[in-house]
Each structure stands twice: as structure tokens, then as C-alpha cells.
Design an enzyme around this catalytic site. Structure first.
Site, short mmCIF file in Angstrom:
data_model
loop_
_atom_site.label_atom_id
_atom_site.label_comp_id
_atom_site.label_asym_id
_atom_site.label_seq_id
_atom_site.Cartn_x
_atom_site.Cartn_y
_atom_site.Cartn_z
N HIS A 110 0.79 -1.09 0.03
CA HIS A 110 -0.12 -0.07 -0.15
C HIS A 110 0.86 1.27 0.16
O HIS A 110 0.44 2.38 0.36
CB HIS A 110 -1.02 -0.16 1.22
N CYS A 121 3.65 12.61 -13.91
CA CYS A 121 4.77 11.65 -14.53
C CYS A 121 5.13 10.31 -13.82
O CYS A 121 6.05 9.46 -14.30
CB CYS A 121 6.06 12.44 -14.88
N CYS A 140 9.56 16.65 -13.39
CA CYS A 140 8.74 17.19 -14.25
C CYS A 140 8.35 18.50 -14.12
O CYS A 140 7.78 19.26 -15.01
CB CYS A 140 7.83 16.33 -14.92
P1 OAD Z 1 -7.51 -2.73 10.22
O1 OAD Z 1 -7.82 -1.42 11.24
O2 OAD Z 1 -8.61 -3.09 9.55
O3 OAD Z 1 -7.37 -3.98 11.31
C1 OAD Z 1 -6.44 -4.13 12.33
C2 OAD Z 1 -6.33 -5.53 12.99
O4 OAD Z 1 -5.40 -5.57 13.90
C3 OAD Z 1 -7.76 -5.73 13.66
O5 OAD Z 1 -8.13 -7.10 13.15
C4 OAD Z 1 -7.57 -5.87 14.98
O6 OAD Z 1 -8.20 -6.56 16.03
C5 OAD Z 1 -5.93 -5.94 15.03
N1 OAD Z 1 -5.03 -5.62 16.29
C6 OAD Z 1 -5.33 -4.53 17.03
N2 OAD Z 1 -4.73 -4.15 17.84
C7 OAD Z 1 -3.76 -5.28 17.68
C8 OAD Z 1 -2.63 -5.95 18.54
N3 OAD Z 1 -2.01 -5.20 19.66
N4 OAD Z 1 -1.83 -7.16 18.20
C9 OAD Z 1 -2.37 -7.81 17.18
N5 OAD Z 1 -3.63 -7.41 16.50
C10 OAD Z 1 -4.15 -6.02 16.71
O7 OAD Z 1 -6.11 -2.66 9.57
P2 OAD Z 1 -5.71 -3.45 8.48
O8 OAD Z 1 -6.07 -4.61 8.23
O9 OAD Z 1 -4.11 -3.46 8.40
O10 OAD Z 1 -5.62 0.61 3.19
O11 OAD Z 1 -6.41 -2.50 7.12
C11 OAD Z 1 -6.31 -2.82 5.91
C12 OAD Z 1 -6.12 -1.59 5.06
O12 OAD Z 1 -7.24 -0.85 5.24
C13 OAD Z 1 -4.93 -0.82 5.32
O13 OAD Z 1 -3.96 -0.90 4.71
C14 OAD Z 1 -5.59 0.63 4.80
C15 OAD Z 1 -7.08 0.49 5.35
O14 OAD Z 1 -7.93 0.94 4.74
C16 OAD Z 1 -5.66 1.69 2.54
O15 OAD Z 1 -5.75 2.74 2.97
C17 OAD Z 1 -5.52 1.36 1.09
#
Ligand code: OAD
Length: 235
Positions: A110, A121, A140
Site C-alpha cells: 500500500h 509523470c 517534471c
Molecule cells: P484494520 O484496522 O482493518 O485491522 C487491524 C487488525 O489488527 C484488527 O483485526 C485488530 O483486531 C488487530 N489488532 C489491533 N491491535 C492489535 C494488537 N495489539 N496486536 C495484534 N492485532 C491487533 O487494519 P488493516 O487490516 O491493516 O488501506 O487494514 C487494511 C487496509 O485498510 C489498510 O492498509 C488501509 C486500510 O483502509 C488503505 O488505506 C488502502
């Protein structure tokens, strides 16, 4: 195959950086409770209000720069150093905490807060701590600088390379990710098809938990070092 030569592919999400003080997206009070995805994480939102989008990523850049890697980041770096086989880290996180924790090879699917991208560009350069609307491209000169992060509706980076790694994986782990965002949420299925053992390490069961062969729940700073120690004992 002996465990020592097994290829390990690891996907991480915001949960691995939570204990470094960086907010996750979908937990209660997370970033998506405070901001609308359409406003700050889409090309259309950036076209509508670039000041707002730069403000959002500037604040996250400052926060990430002030954060320290936690024992989970450090344990994955240790696994990369000490496991005799290949260890590939793929992260959805735009912070640099894997690298700060000592990881060598990290595929940022990401993008990264440390990067700036020219929307005209496609030139990339190191982002200043504060990006501004109309930031000129050093290549650019178009006033089209944007954060080098992947927004909804855009193609994630390194996909070909990541699928090739998944096809060769013996062990796949997803750490701290909700399993709500594709294509990353489908990596477990690719790894499973390739015959890999799959493990989820998360605070609680994710949306894709039932698709993993093994599940370990708890804070990443505890579960990840314990899992890494186990793997290294076996290898
Ligand atoms: P999320 O915020 O969707 O999920 C975070 C996960 O981490 C959840 O399942 C929590 O239960 C878990 N969690 C929280 N604290 C924790 C801890 N201390 N130890 C272990 N697990 C823990 O985040 P992502 O899955 O990374 O994309 O989200 C995916 C994508 O959605 C991101 O990259 C971003 C977002 O929209 C874009 O912006 C394109």
C-alpha cells in the site's frame, strides 16, 4: 522438506503497529471512525480537497516518524536474520516500523508515507515531513506531488512479485490485519492453494480467520515473538 529450508511469507497490517502507538483503521475509535475513506483515501477525494488529504497524511507521517518499533517488528526482523530459509515480509502498513525494527526486505503493497509520487509523470522521491497542495515534482515540475500511498480504486504495488512468493510459500502468516481489504485478504487462499501451512496472529478472529489452518490470538508484541522463537527452535 526440512523446516530449516522452508519459505515463509508474512503479511502484516495495522495491528502490528498498534502497540507502537499508531492507530488502526477499523478498531473502535480507529482512523476510519474519524475520517471518511472517500475523503482521504481515494483519488477522487484528493482531486476534491487536496489540502484535507495532505493534512491527513502529514499528521500520520509525523506520528509514524515519532513511533518506535515494538517487539513484534523486532521478532520478524530476527526471523529474517536467523531462519535459514527465505522470509518475505509483505506489509499493508505505510509506516516504516518493520525497517526501523531491522527488517531487510519489506514489500509495501500500500505504499509508504516516506515517499512522494508525481501524479503527472509517476516520478518518486523522498517525501518532506509536510507535503503541500501543488508540491512541484523534482523531475517534471508539474505541481502534482501526492503521497506515495495506494488509495482505494488504485492497484496495490508489487502484486506480481507477491503472488510469486505466495505460490512458493511453505508457511504463510497474517499478523494484525482485519482481512477486510482485498487483494491482501485473499493471500491466505493463494498460500493455501500452494500447499502452505497458514497461521493468523491477531488480537481477535479476523474476517478471514476460518480460512487459516492455525490461529493465535493476543497482542502482537506477545504472540509474534513467541511464534518466532518456536519457529527458530524448529529450524
Ligand atoms: P484494520 O484496522 O482493518 O485491522 C487491524 C487488525 O489488527 C484488527 O483485526 C485488530 O483486531 C488487530 N489488532 C489491533 N491491535 C492489535 C494488537 N495489539 N496486536 C495484534 N492485532 C491487533 O487494519 P488493516 O487490516 O491493516 O488501506 O487494514 C487494511 C487496509 O485498510 C489498510 O492498509 C488501509 C486500510 O483502509 C488503505 O488505506 C488502502
Amino acid at each position: 522438506m526440512g523446516k530449516s529450508s522452508q519459505k515463509i511469507v508474512i503479511l502484516t497490517g495495522a495491528g502490528i503497529s498498534a502497540e507502537s502507538g499508531l492507530g488502526t483503521f477499523r478498531d473502535a475509535g480507529g482512523l476510519w471512525a474519524q475520517h471518511r475513506i472517500e475523503d482521504v483515501a481515494t483519488p477522487e477525494g484528493f482531486a476534491r480537497n487536496p489540502d484535507l488529504v495532505h493534512g491527513f497524511y502529514n499528521a500520520r507521517r509525523v506520528q509514524a516518524a515519532g513511533a518506535d518499533p515494538n517487539p513484534a517488528h523486532q521478532a520478524l526482523a530476527r526471523l529474517q536474520r536467523e531462519h535459514p530459509g527465505e522470509v518475505v515480509i509483505v506489509t499493508q502498513n505505510v509506516d516504516g516500523l518493520h525497517e526501523a525494527g531491522g527488517a531487510q526486505r519489506v514489500l509495501h503493497l500500500h505504499g509508504t508515507l516516506a515517499g512522494a509520487l508525481c501524479a503527472a509523470c509517476s516520478h518518486r522521491w523522498a517525501a518532506p515531513m509536510e507535503m503541500q497542495t501543488g508540491q512541484p515534482c523534482p523531475a517534471c515540475a508539474a505541481p502534482a506531488g501526492r503521497p506515495d500511498v495506494v488509495w482505494f480504486g488504485e492497484m496495490p504495488y508489487f502484486m506480481e512479485e507477491i503472488y510469486a512468493h505466495l505460490a512458493g510459500a511453505d508457511l504463510f502468516a497474517a499478523i494484525g490485519t482485519s482481512g477486510e481489504v482485498y487483494p491482501a485478504a485473499a493471500f491466505v487462499d493463494e498460500a493455501h492453494l500452494a500447499g502452505a501451512h497458514t497461521v493468523e496472529l491477531n488480537l481477535e478472529p479476523s474476517a478471514t480467520a476460518s480460512r487459516f489452518s492455525e490461529r493465535r490470538f493476543g497482542p502482537a508484541s506477545e504472540t509474534v515473538p513467541a511464534w518466532v522463537a518456536e519457529l527458530l527452535r524448529q529450524s
